[in-house]
Structure formats: C-alpha cells, structure tokens
Scaffold this active site. Structure first.
Site, PDB file in Angstrom:
ATOM      1  N   HIS A  25      52.382  63.224  32.972  1.00 40.63           N
ATOM      2  CA  HIS A  25      52.070  64.357  32.452  1.00 40.63           C
ATOM      3  C   HIS A  25      53.117  65.191  31.483  1.00 40.63           C
ATOM      4  O   HIS A  25      52.920  66.330  30.917  1.00 40.63           O
ATOM      5  CB  HIS A  25      51.119  65.359  33.231  1.00 40.63           C
ATOM      6  CG  HIS A  25      50.077  64.717  33.892  1.00 40.63           C
ATOM      7  ND1 HIS A  25      48.946  64.448  33.279  1.00 40.63           N
ATOM      8  CD2 HIS A  25      49.878  64.320  35.027  1.00 40.63           C
ATOM      9  CE1 HIS A  25      47.945  64.070  33.980  1.00 40.63           C
ATOM     10  NE2 HIS A  25      48.501  63.851  35.239  1.00 40.63           N
ATOM     11  N   CYS A  42      24.880  85.490  48.616  1.00 38.10           N
ATOM     12  CA  CYS A  42      26.175  85.865  47.634  1.00 38.10           C
ATOM     13  C   CYS A  42      25.648  87.242  46.763  1.00 38.10           C
ATOM     14  O   CYS A  42      26.367  88.083  46.596  1.00 38.10           O
ATOM     15  CB  CYS A  42      26.711  84.776  46.586  1.00 38.10           C
ATOM     16  SG  CYS A  42      27.018  83.238  47.658  1.00 38.10           S
ATOM     17  N   CYS A 100      33.641  84.642  53.609  1.00 35.08           N
ATOM     18  CA  CYS A 100      32.436  85.393  53.092  1.00 35.08           C
ATOM     19  C   CYS A 100      31.469  84.720  54.223  1.00 35.08           C
ATOM     20  O   CYS A 100      30.453  85.705  55.120  1.00 35.08           O
ATOM     21  CB  CYS A 100      31.857  85.207  52.077  1.00 35.08           C
ATOM     22  SG  CYS A 100      32.385  86.262  50.758  1.00 35.08           S
TER      23      CYS A 100
END
Lengths: 284, 150, 108
Positions: free
Chosen positions: A102, A200, A245
């Site tokens: 790369h 959510c 969460c």
C-alpha cells in the site's frame, strides 16, 4: 454498572451541566484540527430518521473537545504511533508489511475509513476495517490475525482511520448484499434488549440532548472510532462501545466482530453520513 | 460530670465554630491525611490563600481523566522562585496526586497534568517558595456519575 | 501496553532566555493498586512514580506522581532556554524500568 448515588444528586449535577456544556449550534465556527475542518453538524438527507446529524463531539464539554482538537494533547495518538510503526513492519511468511503493497498510507488509505464497512465480494459479507486488516494479514502477509480489541488492531485502525480525518462518512449500502445487512442493523437498532428493555433508538434517537441521570445522551454516532475514552483511559473499538451500552441495559452483549455488531456498524455508518471522520476522537 | 446527649451535641457544634474561626479558608471537611499533607508542605504554618491559580473544570465529564493546571505568581529568579507545588485531591482514598519541583530554569511556575477524582471534591494546590513562603488555592470539581456511560 | 512509549513536544528553536512550553505524554496504564481483578484479588500498583526534565545536564523541572494521575500521564510545563542544547526527559516505573528521550533546541 457503577454504584449510583440518589436520583436527586444526579439531577442536581445534570441541571448544573446544562449551563456548562452540551451542544452548541454555532455553524460559522466549526472545530478544526491543524487546518482540517470537522463537520460536526450536517443536515440529514430525505428519508433519514433524524433532522440533523450531530457528532458526539458536540455533546462534550470544552475540556474534552480541547483534547481532541490538539494532536499532541490527544492521548489516542499513542495508539496512532503504534499503528504507524506497524504499517512498515514486515510480518508473516510472505515477508511483507502493509507498506509493501500500500505504500504511503497518507495517500493509499485516504478515504478508506470513511467508506467502512464495505461490501467484500470474495468474502460475501461486509468488511469492517478490522476485517479488512485481518484479511490482509492472513491472505497477503501470511501473518496471524490480530484480536479485535488488541493494541495492535486499535493502533492500525486508528492510524488508517486518521488518514480519512475530515472526510465525510459515506457508506455504500447498495453494493452486493449490503442492503440486507443494513436492514438487519436497522432492526437491531430498534429492538429492545436486556432487563432494562431498551433499544439503541430509545436513547440515541428519541432522547439525544437529554440527560440519563448525569450523562448527556448523544446520537451515538460512530464517526470518531476507534475513540480514546476518558472513562476507559484507553482507546477502544466501536464494538467495545456497543458492548458497554448492552452491558448497561443489562443485556447479554453480542461479541466483538459478530454479524450483529457488523450489521449495526453498517447501519450506524449510514445514520452518520456526512459527518467528518474524527478518528481518533476523544469522548467521555 | 454527667453530660446529656443534647449538651454533647451543643458542645460539638461549639467546637466546630471555633475550628472554623481558627482556620479561615481551610475546609472543615479536610481529613487528617489532607491536613497532614498540607502541614508537611507548610511546616505547620497556615498557608496564605494567594498567588496560586488552580484551573480545573467545574464539572468533569469523567473522574478518570480530569485536566488541571496550577500557576504560581513568582519572579522565578535565583533569589526568589517556587520550589515545590503539591496537588491534593481531598476526597480520594489517598489525597496525594502529584508534586511538581521547579527551578529558576523552569522560567515560570506553571504545570498541567490529568488526574483521577473518585467523586465530587476539592482539589488543593500548596506551593512553597525558596524564600520560605507558602501559598495555596483550592477548587471544587464536580464529578458526574454516569447514568449509562457504558 | 507492552512497553511504555514517550512522546514529547519541544520547539526546535527559541530566542535566548525565552520561556518555552514543553508537553510530554507516555503510554502507561498507571495501575493504582486500588482495583481488583475478576476473582476479587487486588491488582498490584504499578505506576510511573517520577518524571524529570534536564537541560544540558541541569535540572529544569521534575514531578513525583501518585496513583491519582490518569493513565498515559500527561505533563506540561515550561523551561527557560539560555543556550542551544539538549533536553533530557526521564520517566521512572515502579518496576524499575527507566524510559527516556531527548530533544534538541537551537537558540537563534
């Protein structure tokens, strides 16, 4: 979950915070880092569930924002440097480094983070940045996979992510079977989980800008990940945040890298379209 | 002498008032460990509340990483400079945070770091000069307890 | 993190006797000794306990750190630059490791 004081105490702090922090709507004075402007508020396109798409940056206090806006003060750069070193380090049976294929990351990796997750035809599934890095390692370098939350992986996702900083999040949900994954992510976003029976959307769509006890709820956007969190005192992946969460709503969290979390990541990237990539952001 | 519960409470309140009068600008709430740390710097004298500016957020978003800056007004010459500044967190399990040691080569007596605060509390800076002066400042930092910080 | 990695920010040049700002950061978990592992056993303290900054071998600034300093300790302070020379920064770990780095500065 930490022990919490009485509701009343939380309320007092919350009231005090309203005056000190929170979202500000100054369109003419956008934050910038070394001349790169961050679009932290963008108008939502038609058919989007939000009217305005707002970066988590806008929900933080000025002290936390200041950490993100100075690359030396931002402790996330310790990880970026780790990734930068690894970029040109030869590993594996093929005797290659990332750089071997790369070249200069600042050119070849520009825009990569902004388009993740991305449909991978060969694998027949969407690739997150972590998936792509591990595919390169196992298939091109003949090296071992990195663990999702390892310092090596966080360093590389942060370093590659940084090359897209300031570019708008733009995920392609029409290529391959991305639409199916997007649908799955959307469904998860709106599904209630755990003993607290929350989705959510309950916090991050219906209640952003409001306080849950002493915490100011954001839109739960993903444009800053991997992110250095003050709470973690460390950089962490988006899937670690998802798990946090889910733990808090007392649900059994999906695993990092699971189909569920990859689908959710795809849907969230779409929800945050147009926001600048802020990797490595700093959050509370 | 028999003291009733009521009298004992009154005596206690009286003692508290006396303490407050004797130690202006010092907090009643300081624990022995905090007082001992201040005394260690001040050599028993009462530090003057002057010349020290402690900057900390009024509200810290997370107690794990709270930025603080301390700056002391000093000429920083070979004859008169700030030698040491101790930062104390009055409400932490152990109050010590950091002690900065300056020299005239420091140019200015100012330093910034990031600290952990276990809860809402006072942060205290005590500064000592080469001429034997002791100054202090204190600031309350509210630490928000996350509702759902993840 | 496997090994601590320091970062410092020092201007490349300054005027004579100018007071410059120096920023330092080192990767370190600063294990406070207050935490417990999953089985309830205390995790032993391991912190960076001392930082020093010297210029051409003379002390400029130093700091004693306690467990209340956040992970990845950040220190910002100033230094007066009387001549061209080298700043040496050193961090001491509880485990006996010493980390150090240097920065050159030129007086105009």
């Amino acid at each position: 979950m930490r022990k919490l004081p009485g509701l009343l105490a939380g309320g007092v702090v919350a009231a005090a915070m309203t005056a000190a922090g929170g979202a500000s709507a100054d369109e003419t004075n956008l934050p910038s880092i070394d001349g790169v402007t961050l679009q932290t508020r963008v108008e939502a396109p038609e058919g989007h569930p939000l009217t305005e798409i707002i970066s988590g940056f806008e929900f933080r206090t000025k002290e936390t924002q200041a950490l993100e806006l100075d690359d030396f003060n931002n402790p996330g750069f310790l990880m970026v440097e780790l990734g930068e070193e690894a970029w040109s380090t030869v590993e594996g049976s093929a005797g290659k480094s990332c750089e071997s294929c790369h070249g200069d990351a600042s050119e070849s990796m520009r825009g990569v983070r902004a388009a993740m997750p991305k449909w991978n035809e060969a694998a027949g599934r969407p690739f997150t940045l972590e998936n792509q890095i591990n595919a390169c390692r196992t298939e091109q370098m003949g090296a071992e996979e990195w663990k999702w939350e390892s310092d090596a992986m966080l360093g590389m996702t942060a370093y590659v992510g940084l090359q897209s900083r300031g570019m708008p999040v733009k995920v392609d949900i029409e290529s391959g079977e991305m639409r199916k994954w997007w649908e799955k992510g959307k469904e998860l976003y709106h599904t209630r989980f755990g003993q607290l029976d929350m989705a959510c959307a309950n916090c991050h769509e219906s209640n952003y800008g409001n306080y849950i006890r002493a915490d100011l709820l954001s839109q739960g956007q993903s444009n800053g990940f991997p992110t250095y969190r003050l709470k973690w005192q460390k950089m962490g992946s988006l899937h670690r945040r998802f798990k946090g969460c889910m733990d808090n709503i007392r649900a059994k969290a999906f695993k990092r890298g699971s189909d569920e979390f990859v689908a959710l990541e795809a849907y969230l990237a779409w929800r945050g379209q147009g926001l600048s990539v802020e990797t490595p952001a700093v959050r509370n | 002498m028999n003291i009733t519960r009521r009298q004992a409470l009154a005596l206690g309140a009286g003692a508290a008032v006396v303490t407050m009068t004797a130690l202006p600008r010092l907090s009643l709430a300081d624990t022995d460990a905090v007082k001992a740390a201040i005394d260690a710097m001040a050599g028993g004298a009462t530090p003057e509340v002057a010349n020290v500016t402690l900057t900390a957020p009024e509200i810290a978003e997370n107690g794990n990483t709270v930025p603080i800056t301390v700056a002391i007004d000093s000429p920083m010459t070979d004859d008169d400079y700030v030698t040491d500044v101790t930062i104390l967190a009055a409400g932490n399990p152990s109050p010590g945070v950091a002690t900065f040691h300056f020299t005239p080569m420091s140019g200015s007596a100012e330093a910034t770091t990031r600290m952990r605060l276990a809860k809402t509390q006072d942060v205290i800076a005590v500064a000592k000069t080469s001429t034997g002066k002791v100054y202090m400042d204190r600031k309350t930092v509210k630490v928000t307890i996350g509702g759902c910080g993840g | 993190m496997a090994k601590a990695k320091p970062r410092v920010k020092v201007p490349k040049s300054a005027d004579k006797d100018e007071v410059i700002t120096i920023k330092t950061l080192i990767s370190h978990k600063m294990e406070s000794g207050q935490r417990k592992d999953k089985d309830g056993n205390p995790i032993p303290r391991q912190i960076i306990n001392k930082f020093t900054c010297e210029f051409n071998g003379k002390p400029v600034f130093s700091c004693d750190l306690e467990p209340a300093i956040s992970a990845n300790p950040y220190l910002e302070f100033s230094a007066k630059v009387p001549e061209s020379g080298v700043f040496t920064f050193t961090w001491l770990d509880d485990d006996g490791s010493v980390y150090s780095t240097e920065s050159k500065i030129k007086v105009n």
